[in-house]
Design a protein around this motif. Structure first.
Motif, PDB file in Angstrom:
ATOM      1  N   GLN B 206       0.843  -1.212   0.000  1.00  0.00           N
ATOM      2  CA  GLN B 206       0.000   0.000   0.000  1.00  0.00           C
ATOM      3  C   GLN B 206       0.870   1.251   0.000  1.00  0.00           C
ATOM      4  O   GLN B 206       0.651   2.182   0.754  1.00  0.00           O
ATOM      5  CB  GLN B 206      -0.940   0.008   1.228  1.00  0.00           C
ATOM      6  N   CYS B 207       1.895   1.255  -0.815  1.00  0.00           N
ATOM      7  CA  CYS B 207       2.859   2.355  -0.835  1.00  0.00           C
ATOM      8  C   CYS B 207       3.138   2.709  -2.301  1.00  0.00           C
ATOM      9  O   CYS B 207       3.945   2.068  -2.958  1.00  0.00           O
ATOM     10  CB  CYS B 207       4.133   1.905  -0.103  1.00  0.00           C
ATOM     11  N   SER B 208       2.405   3.721  -2.821  1.00  0.00           N
ATOM     12  CA  SER B 208       2.569   4.095  -4.236  1.00  0.00           C
ATOM     13  C   SER B 208       3.701   5.092  -4.385  1.00  0.00           C
ATOM     14  O   SER B 208       3.831   6.015  -3.574  1.00  0.00           O
ATOM     15  CB  SER B 208       1.315   4.788  -4.773  1.00  0.00           C
ATOM     16  N   VAL B 209       4.483   4.928  -5.427  1.00  0.00           N
ATOM     17  CA  VAL B 209       5.517   5.914  -5.736  1.00  0.00           C
ATOM     18  C   VAL B 209       4.867   7.066  -6.499  1.00  0.00           C
ATOM     19  O   VAL B 209       4.247   6.869  -7.542  1.00  0.00           O
ATOM     20  CB  VAL B 209       6.650   5.270  -6.553  1.00  0.00           C
ATOM     21  N   LEU B 210       4.999   8.291  -5.929  1.00  0.00           N
ATOM     22  CA  LEU B 210       4.370   9.471  -6.531  1.00  0.00           C
ATOM     23  C   LEU B 210       5.365  10.262  -7.370  1.00  0.00           C
ATOM     24  O   LEU B 210       5.000  10.934  -8.318  1.00  0.00           O
ATOM     25  CB  LEU B 210       3.791  10.377  -5.431  1.00  0.00           C
ATOM     26  N   ASP B 211       6.649  10.181  -6.975  1.00  0.00           N
ATOM     27  CA  ASP B 211       7.682  10.916  -7.717  1.00  0.00           C
ATOM     28  C   ASP B 211       9.062  10.404  -7.288  1.00  0.00           C
ATOM     29  O   ASP B 211       9.176   9.662  -6.298  1.00  0.00           O
ATOM     30  CB  ASP B 211       7.575  12.415  -7.427  1.00  0.00           C
ATOM     31  N   PHE B 212      10.077  10.822  -8.051  1.00  0.00           N
ATOM     32  CA  PHE B 212      11.449  10.478  -7.685  1.00  0.00           C
ATOM     33  C   PHE B 212      12.114  11.687  -7.045  1.00  0.00           C
ATOM     34  O   PHE B 212      11.826  12.828  -7.418  1.00  0.00           O
ATOM     35  CB  PHE B 212      12.240  10.050  -8.931  1.00  0.00           C
ATOM     36  N   ILE B 213      12.975  11.441  -6.063  1.00  0.00           N
ATOM     37  CA  ILE B 213      13.761  12.529  -5.474  1.00  0.00           C
ATOM     38  C   ILE B 213      15.112  12.518  -6.178  1.00  0.00           C
ATOM     39  O   ILE B 213      15.763  11.477  -6.256  1.00  0.00           O
ATOM     40  CB  ILE B 213      13.959  12.309  -3.959  1.00  0.00           C
ATOM     41  N   LYS B 214      15.492  13.682  -6.710  1.00  0.00           N
ATOM     42  CA  LYS B 214      16.760  13.750  -7.453  1.00  0.00           C
ATOM     43  C   LYS B 214      17.694  14.764  -6.812  1.00  0.00           C
ATOM     44  O   LYS B 214      17.249  15.764  -6.246  1.00  0.00           O
ATOM     45  CB  LYS B 214      16.487  14.174  -8.892  1.00  0.00           C
ATOM     46  N   LYS B 215      18.994  14.508  -6.915  1.00  0.00           N
ATOM     47  CA  LYS B 215      20.004  15.465  -6.457  1.00  0.00           C
ATOM     48  C   LYS B 215      21.079  15.491  -7.544  1.00  0.00           C
ATOM     49  O   LYS B 215      21.639  14.444  -7.874  1.00  0.00           O
ATOM     50  CB  LYS B 215      20.576  14.982  -5.125  1.00  0.00           C
TER      51      LYS B 215
END
Lengths: 92, 417
Positions: B206-215
């Motif tokens: 129950q854990c959807s990926v909404l976006d990626f964190i980028k650096k």
């Protein structure tokens, strides 16, 4: 069965048609890089939602035309001829 | 608490009323940071996590799943395991997977019910027979077992097929891969989940990926419906939704998503012995251990993210079934569904680095991902752990769509599409 509206013959069942995939992909110049040519041949947006695509009424009049269809609900929001451009209101 | 499954433990637990079994795997809350995050809790994602822990000693790993584990294509496929491919690169890849399946129940201490009952591909014309001669020869050259059959031999393998001269779709023969067969899909997902969980992997449902964190252009984590999770490396194994995640990450894929349809009948006593495919009819059949006749159809003819499948294909698969197996004609259907598959132009997978540093991908298995779960997990884990492609994966990189070195695997699709 899903029905599609051929601009020439009206509503017909889906198995009279072939889907030709994403419409209006511009071909790059022939002397382009391999990168650009590969993108043109193989890479697609493949949206979950509205998709502008071309269909052919293969087992009917044989004509190509364009459709804007939702890839989740299959609801068709526009049908337009092959040389026409996508209705402004449905721009992504 | 009892962790290990064995006859001795089963008898021991029975005496105590089966009250002391440990849960098969733990459903946990995500930690803020991991070494590796695997997006997608299907067979490929879970196998990746398992092999990261088992083969490479990396246990600070999370598998994040939007729904429940094995609830996507892993729970929606028709469980055929085979390695009847044409090209050497594919043959090596898929046969490595079949070999892993042969020892999987023992490796995982979990019965995945791998049954090598044979996969028959039917020939309905002289041209089919010619093509299959070539196909079996290619397989034999690659060291994979394959055998041409005449019509009578086909019927010995699958007695309920109509091979009579009056048949609507005449059967002239076919070929069989005897080491191929089927396995239990939820057992594969649960077996890998249990194995990974026991080695310390976190399974987060129950854990959807909404976006990626980028650096600095590098992926360093994911924003999810349960908060931000950071990691040194992120991998995605999400089949038909690969393009959606790739779009979030900022690159594109040579993938189109289609619905692939299947259905099961009411359960009956054993009637089918093998797995049978008819490329010409666009249908294939087997019988599950529960007794349901499993009928698979061809792809929908248009891009789709609808997990239901079109009626046109449904009708085609059922029509083929009642003609090929007249005695199944009066069975009632119990369930019908579709899975969203990631089809690539050359019908071969993509496993390795993406154009975005820190992000890795396993996709493009199209209609045949289940059979490849062990190898997909094995080689994705390899590149995540070592930074180098596994030798089996070298030919299956994203770059091939720009170099032109495609592996145009016509045999990848068991049925024509």
């Amino acid at each position: 069965m899903m029905q599609l509206q051929c601009p020439f013959c009206g509503y017909r069942p889906e198995n009279e048609f072939d889907c030709g995939g994403t419409t209006a992909i511009a071909r790059p110049p022939i002397d382009c890089s391999d990168e650009v040519w590969g993108d043109y041949l193989f890479f697609r947006v493949n949206p979950k939602g509205l998709h502008a695509e071309r269909w052919r009424h293969t087992f009917g009049c044989g004509q190509w035309f364009n459709v804007v269809r939702d890839t989740v609900t299959h609801e068709v929001s526009a049908v337009y001829r092959i040389t026409e451009s996508r209705p402004r209101a449905l721009d992504p | 608490m009892r962790n290990r499954y064995s006859a001795g433990n089963l008898i021991g637990a029975a005496i105590g009323g089966h009250k002391d079994w440990a849960p098969a795997w733990l459903d946990v809350d995500p930690k803020p940071r991991y070494d590796v995050i695997v997006i997608g809790g299907g067979g490929h994602g879970l196998a990746t996590a398992y092999y990261l822990a088992k083969n490479h000693g990396m246990t600070n790993v999370a598998v994040v799943e939007a729904g429940w584990i094995g609830g996507g294509n892993t729970g929606r496929n028709t469980t055929v395991v085979r390695s009847n491919y044409l090209y050497p690169e594919s043959a090596r890849l898929y046969d490595f997977s079949v070999q892993r399946y042969e020892s999987l129940s023992k490796d995982l201490n979990f019965n995945v019910m791998f049954s090598q009952r044979g996969v028959i591909t039917l020939a309905h014309s002289r041209h089919d027979l010619d093509a299959q001669e070539r196909w079996t020869n290619a397989m034999l050259c690659n060291g994979i077992d394959a055998e041409m059959l005449n019509a009578r031999q086909v019927q010995e393998c699958e007695p309920r097929l109509d091979i009579s001269s009056r048949a609507r779709y005449p059967i002239l023969g076919g070929f069989i891969q005897r080491r191929a067969g089927s396995a239990r899909h939820d057992a594969v997902a649960w077996g890998y989940a249990r194995g990974a969980s026991a080695l310390g992997v976190d399974i987060v449902q129950q854990c959807s990926v909404l976006d990626f964190i980028k650096k600095h252009g590098r992926v360093v984590g994911v924003k999810t419906s349960r908060g931000e999770i950071r990691a040194d490396r992120v991998a995605m194994a999400v089949a038909g939704h690969s393009s959606v995640l790739a779009n979030l990450a900022g690159f594109s894929l040579p993938v189109t998503s289609y619905a692939l349809q299947a259905m099961v009948s009411e359960p009956v006593k054993p009637v089918l012995k093998a797995v049978t495919l008819s490329p010409a009819l666009g249908a294939y059949w087997s019988q599950s251990d529960k007794g349901e006749v499993v009928i698979g159809g061809a792809l929908d003819h248009f891009p789709s993210y609808a997990q239901r499948g079109s009626f046109a294909i449904n009708q085609q698969a059922i029509a083929a079934t009642v003609e090929a197996f007249p005695s199944l004609g009066r069975l009632r259907l119990l369930r019908q569904w579709a899975g969203i598959v990631d089809v690539v132009k050359d019908s071969s997978p993509i496993i390795g680095a993406t154009p975005i540093p820190g992000l890795y991908i396993n996709c493009g298995w199209g209609t045949g991902g289940f059979k490849a779960i062990p190898v997909g997990g094995w080689i994705l884990a390899h590149v995540l752990a070592t930074g180098q492609n596994h030798e089996l994966a070298e030919a299956f990189q994203l770059a091939r769509f720009h170099t032109g070195r495609l592996i145009d695997e016509a045999a990848a699709s068991g049925i024509a599409h």
